[in-house]
Design an enzyme around this catalytic site. Sequence first.
Site, mmCIF file in Angstrom:
data_model
loop_
_atom_site.group_PDB
_atom_site.id
_atom_site.type_symbol
_atom_site.label_atom_id
_atom_site.label_comp_id
_atom_site.label_asym_id
_atom_site.label_seq_id
_atom_site.Cartn_x
_atom_site.Cartn_y
_atom_site.Cartn_z
ATOM 1 N N GLU A 1 -15.220 -11.752 7.536
ATOM 2 C CA GLU A 1 -15.290 -10.579 6.653
ATOM 3 C C GLU A 1 -16.638 -10.533 5.925
ATOM 4 O OE1 GLU A 1 -11.532 -11.316 4.739
ATOM 5 O OE2 GLU A 1 -10.517 -10.791 6.609
ATOM 6 N N LYS B 1 -8.629 -14.242 -0.432
ATOM 7 C CA LYS B 1 -9.478 -13.048 -0.264
ATOM 8 C C LYS B 1 -9.550 -12.286 -1.598
ATOM 9 C CE LYS B 1 -8.530 -13.263 4.613
ATOM 10 N NZ LYS B 1 -8.393 -12.593 5.907
ATOM 11 N N HIS C 1 -17.200 -16.545 6.532
ATOM 12 C CA HIS C 1 -15.969 -15.881 6.983
ATOM 13 C C HIS C 1 -16.352 -14.593 7.710
ATOM 14 C CE1 HIS C 1 -12.139 -13.796 6.951
ATOM 15 N NE2 HIS C 1 -11.574 -14.968 6.729
ATOM 16 N N SER D 1 -3.549 -15.191 11.355
ATOM 17 C CA SER D 1 -2.115 -14.898 11.465
ATOM 18 C C SER D 1 -1.239 -16.149 11.541
ATOM 19 C CB SER D 1 -1.844 -13.978 12.660
ATOM 20 O OG SER D 1 -2.494 -12.729 12.476
ATOM 21 N N GLY E 1 -5.252 -11.123 10.220
ATOM 22 C CA GLY E 1 -4.504 -10.033 9.593
ATOM 23 C C GLY E 1 -3.823 -9.094 10.582
ATOM 24 N N ASN F 1 -6.771 -18.868 1.826
ATOM 25 C CA ASN F 1 -7.856 -17.964 1.456
ATOM 26 C C ASN F 1 -7.214 -16.702 0.886
ATOM 27 O OD1 ASN F 1 -9.986 -16.224 1.279
ATOM 28 N ND2 ASN F 1 -10.439 -16.170 3.484
ATOM 29 N N GLU G 1 -11.631 -19.068 13.537
ATOM 30 C CA GLU G 1 -10.837 -17.881 13.235
ATOM 31 C C GLU G 1 -11.242 -16.760 14.181
ATOM 32 O OE1 GLU G 1 -9.264 -18.124 8.900
ATOM 33 O OE2 GLU G 1 -11.125 -16.975 8.922
HETATM 34 P P1 13P Z 1 -4.567 -14.028 7.992
HETATM 35 O O1 13P Z 1 -3.846 -15.340 7.861
HETATM 36 O O2 13P Z 1 -4.127 -12.997 7.001
HETATM 37 O O3 13P Z 1 -4.596 -13.543 9.417
HETATM 38 O O4 13P Z 1 -6.121 -14.305 7.594
HETATM 39 C C1 13P Z 1 -6.764 -15.390 8.155
HETATM 40 C C2 13P Z 1 -8.055 -15.588 7.460
HETATM 41 O O5 13P Z 1 -8.956 -14.778 7.536
HETATM 42 C C3 13P Z 1 -8.193 -16.793 6.621
HETATM 43 O O6 13P Z 1 -9.518 -16.994 6.239
#
Ligand code: 13P
Length: 248
Positions: free
Chosen positions: A95, A10, A93, A208, A169, A8, A163
Amino acid sequence: MRQLIAGNWKMNGTRASASALLSALRQEAPGCGCAMLVCPPATLLALAADALAGSTIGVGGQDCHARPSGAHTGDVSPVQLRDAGASHVILGHSERRQDHAETDAQVRAKAEAAIAAGLVPVVCVGETRAERESGRAEAVVGGQISASLPAGFAAAGGVVAYEPVWAIGTGLTPTEAEVAAMHGFIRGRLAEAFGGAGRGTLILYGGSVKPSNAAVLLALPEVGGALVGGASLAAGDFLGIARAARTG
Ligand code: 13P
């Protein structure tokens, strides 16, 4: 079962950076053997689909509208994602749930629309730190599973991504026991909701994931692959994770 390693991206990437990353992935992917997917921003979808045409790596969107077309300024429909070359779309997601106040009902409507457009929905679920610390992680994830997944989800090959919000992150990951317990819990809920089809649904872990922890996470029971954020932006890291995945 062959695991799926999905990236992803983003809100990252330009045509120049994406082209370099995609050509490195394309070159090395055959050596990985697992299923691979990259989910770039909408502006780079067609470029990614072209760059990966005929390769073993699929392309997915990061969100879609619940309608196939119409007066929805700034939105992208599942039909348009499909037309740009996507096979999958990430939905719900954390976010999106946080930044855009997306509800389970909206995620479910989007997943229905995605399936109708011929896309595989990758629906994200996961608890916040406060929810885990107060012992409500399973209740929260169970609620998201029952309210975000439409009836045809498992039959359409839908994918669930667990997740934990606090692991995204941050460099933090749940313990092996916590990941295994939550994936087992999700499997139970999927089997209850969808019967036989729910037993085959891939459940990805996300939060992560990096080359140094991928082998341990991917070996846990009911972990069907990984949804990778930051580490999917560097070819070496993403490929390192893919090399740790099961190929059959
Ligand atoms: P990270 O791997 O940067 O922690 O993000 C995970 C994520 O949100 C994937 O959709």
